[in-house]
Design a protein around this motif. Sequence first.
Motif, short mmCIF file in Angstrom:
data_model
loop_
_atom_site.label_atom_id
_atom_site.label_comp_id
_atom_site.label_asym_id
_atom_site.label_seq_id
_atom_site.Cartn_x
_atom_site.Cartn_y
_atom_site.Cartn_z
N ASP A 1 0.83 -1.22 0.00
CA ASP A 1 0.00 0.00 0.00
C ASP A 1 0.86 1.26 0.00
OD1 ASP A 1 -1.50 -2.22 1.06
OD2 ASP A 1 -3.12 -0.78 1.37
N TYR A 2 1.89 1.22 0.82
CA TYR A 2 2.78 2.39 0.90
C TYR A 2 3.47 2.61 -0.45
CZ TYR A 2 5.76 5.57 3.64
OH TYR A 2 6.39 6.66 4.17
N ILE A 3 3.92 1.51 -1.06
CA ILE A 3 4.61 1.60 -2.34
C ILE A 3 3.68 2.17 -3.41
CG2 ILE A 3 5.54 0.18 -4.22
CD1 ILE A 3 6.88 -1.51 -2.09
N GLU A 4 2.45 1.68 -3.42
CA GLU A 4 1.48 2.19 -4.38
C GLU A 4 1.27 3.69 -4.18
OE1 GLU A 4 0.37 0.13 -6.75
OE2 GLU A 4 -0.43 1.97 -7.59
N GLY A 5 1.19 4.09 -2.91
CA GLY A 5 1.02 5.52 -2.60
C GLY A 5 2.18 6.34 -3.12
N ILE A 6 3.41 5.88 -2.86
CA ILE A 6 4.59 6.61 -3.32
C ILE A 6 4.60 6.71 -4.84
CG2 ILE A 6 7.11 6.61 -3.38
CD1 ILE A 6 7.09 5.17 -0.70
N ALA A 7 4.30 5.57 -5.50
CA ALA A 7 4.33 5.54 -6.97
C ALA A 7 3.31 6.54 -7.53
CB ALA A 7 4.02 4.13 -7.46
N ARG A 8 2.14 6.59 -6.92
CA ARG A 8 1.10 7.50 -7.40
C ARG A 8 1.53 8.95 -7.20
NH1 ARG A 8 -4.63 5.89 -5.13
NH2 ARG A 8 -3.64 3.85 -5.13
N VAL A 9 2.16 9.20 -6.06
CA VAL A 9 2.62 10.56 -5.78
C VAL A 9 3.64 11.00 -6.83
CG1 VAL A 9 4.08 11.85 -4.20
CG2 VAL A 9 2.12 10.61 -3.33
N PHE A 10 4.57 10.11 -7.17
CA PHE A 10 5.59 10.46 -8.15
C PHE A 10 4.96 10.80 -9.50
CE2 PHE A 10 8.90 8.79 -5.40
CZ PHE A 10 9.87 9.74 -5.63
N GLU A 11 3.93 10.04 -9.88
CA GLU A 11 3.28 10.30 -11.15
C GLU A 11 2.56 11.66 -11.11
OE1 GLU A 11 -0.04 7.86 -12.00
OE2 GLU A 11 0.01 8.26 -14.13
N SER A 12 1.79 11.87 -10.04
CA SER A 12 0.97 13.08 -10.02
C SER A 12 1.81 14.33 -9.86
CB SER A 12 -0.06 12.98 -8.91
OG SER A 12 0.58 12.81 -7.68
N ARG A 13 3.00 14.20 -9.26
CA ARG A 13 3.85 15.37 -9.14
C ARG A 13 4.23 15.92 -10.51
NH1 ARG A 13 7.40 14.11 -3.73
NH2 ARG A 13 5.64 14.57 -2.42
N ASN A 14 4.44 15.03 -11.46
CA ASN A 14 4.78 15.49 -12.80
C ASN A 14 3.62 16.23 -13.45
OD1 ASN A 14 7.56 14.72 -13.54
ND2 ASN A 14 6.85 12.73 -12.85
N TYR A 15 2.40 15.77 -13.17
CA TYR A 15 1.24 16.48 -13.72
C TYR A 15 1.11 17.85 -13.08
CZ TYR A 15 0.06 11.96 -15.67
OH TYR A 15 0.10 10.79 -16.35
N LEU A 16 1.42 17.94 -11.79
CA LEU A 16 1.38 19.25 -11.13
C LEU A 16 2.42 20.18 -11.74
CD1 LEU A 16 0.87 18.60 -7.33
CD2 LEU A 16 -0.65 19.76 -8.90
N VAL A 17 3.59 19.62 -12.05
CA VAL A 17 4.65 20.41 -12.68
C VAL A 17 4.15 20.94 -14.02
CG1 VAL A 17 6.87 20.18 -13.84
CG2 VAL A 17 6.59 19.32 -11.53
N MET A 18 3.52 20.06 -14.79
CA MET A 18 3.00 20.44 -16.10
C MET A 18 1.99 21.57 -15.96
SD MET A 18 1.86 17.47 -18.70
CE MET A 18 2.87 16.12 -18.24
N LEU A 19 1.12 21.43 -14.98
CA LEU A 19 0.06 22.41 -14.76
C LEU A 19 0.66 23.76 -14.36
CD1 LEU A 19 -3.04 22.17 -14.82
CD2 LEU A 19 -2.97 22.10 -12.33
#
Lengths: 298, 64
Positions: A103-121
Motif C-alpha cells: 500500500d505504501y509503495i502504491e502511494g509513493i508511486a502515485r505521488v511520483f506520477e501526479s507530481r509530474n502532472y502538477l509540474v505540467m500544470l
Amino acid sequence: MIAERYLISTVLGVIFGVTTRFIMLRSDYRQYPGYPHGYITHLSLGFIASVLGGLAVPILVEKELPAIAFMSLAATQFRDIREIERKTLINLDQTNLVPRGPDYIEGIARVFESRNYLVMLTALIVSGTHYFTSFAVSMPVGAAALWISYSLMRGRVIGDIATVRPGEIHFEGPNLFVENIHFMNLAREEVRRTIMERGLGVVLEPHDDNARATLANNGQRMAIAHDAVTQLGIYKDVDTAEFTPVLRRDLDTGRIAMIILPLETDLECLLTAVRQVPVLESSLSRPLQSRAGHGAAD
Amino acid sequence: MDTSIKKLILAVILQDPELVRGGGAPVFIARDRIEQDRIATYLARITEGVVHDLENGVYILVKH
C-alpha cells in the motif's frame, strides 16, 4: 516579436515547473531516501513535464495541430513513471528487514506520477499568464501556483487523525500485552527479557470513525512500522523474527497499539516519527460520509 | 520476502512425550527446562521461526 514572446512564456513556464519539481523533491526524502540518481531522473522528467506545459499555450495559439498530437503523445509517457517506481520499490522491499508494504509503495508511486502532472500544470499556468497578460502578472501567479502545488502534495499524517501516546508493555505468563491489547505468545525467557528492556509501546487512538477505519488497514500499519524503523533503527536481524515490530488492533475500541524495539530507545522521537507517518491514500476510508456509516456511529 | 508456507508448526519441543500425539512436525524431547529452552533457541535461530509456549510444558516453533 511574437516568437520572442513565445520563447519568454515557455522559458518562464519551464523555470517555474522545474522549481516546483525541485521543491517537491525535498519532501520525498523520507519516503525514498538516498538515491542521487533517482533525483536526477526525477528532475529530468520534471524538466520534460514543464517543457510540455510551457509549450502548450504557444502551440494552441498557433493552432499547430501536429504539435498538439505529439504533445498529447508525450504526456502519456508519464503514466509509466508509476509503473517504474512501483517495480523498483517492490524489488527493494523484498530485502527490507521491515518492509514498506504494497500500500505504501502504491502511494509513493502515485505521488511520483501526479507530481509530474502538477509540474505540467504549473508550467502551463505561468506561460499562459505571461502570454495573455504580462511578466509582472505572471510572477505572483507562478508563485501562487507553486505554493498550491506544494500544499496539495503534503497530505495528512497520522498525528492529524489519531492521538499518539506511549503505552505500557507487560507480560502475562508468556503472553505479551500493550495495555489490554494482546500481541503474541513468546516462550523464550531471553526474548521476554529483551522486550522488557528495549521494547517501546505506542498506542494510537483514532479521533473518529473515519480514522478508525483508516487505521484498521493493514497496509497503513505496515507503513507506520516501516517509517518508525527507518528513523529510529531496529533491534533485529533475519533470524530474530520475535523482534519484528507488530501492530495490533483493539477490537472493541479500534485503538491500535505497536510494539517496537528501536536501536535508539527514545520514546519522544518514536512518538514524533509515528505522528509524521503519512495517511495512505489507499487506506483512507470515510464511513462517516455515508448514511449507514453516519447513522451507525454513536 | 522469500516464498514460503506461513503459519506452520515446524517443531514441537517438550519434556513429556505423552503430551503430543500425531505427526507433521518433528518432536524434540528435552531432559529439563534448561535443555528445552536451549533447543528452542537453536531451532528458532536456524529456522527463523518464533517459539510459542502452550503453558502446559509444550513449546511449538512456528514459521510466521
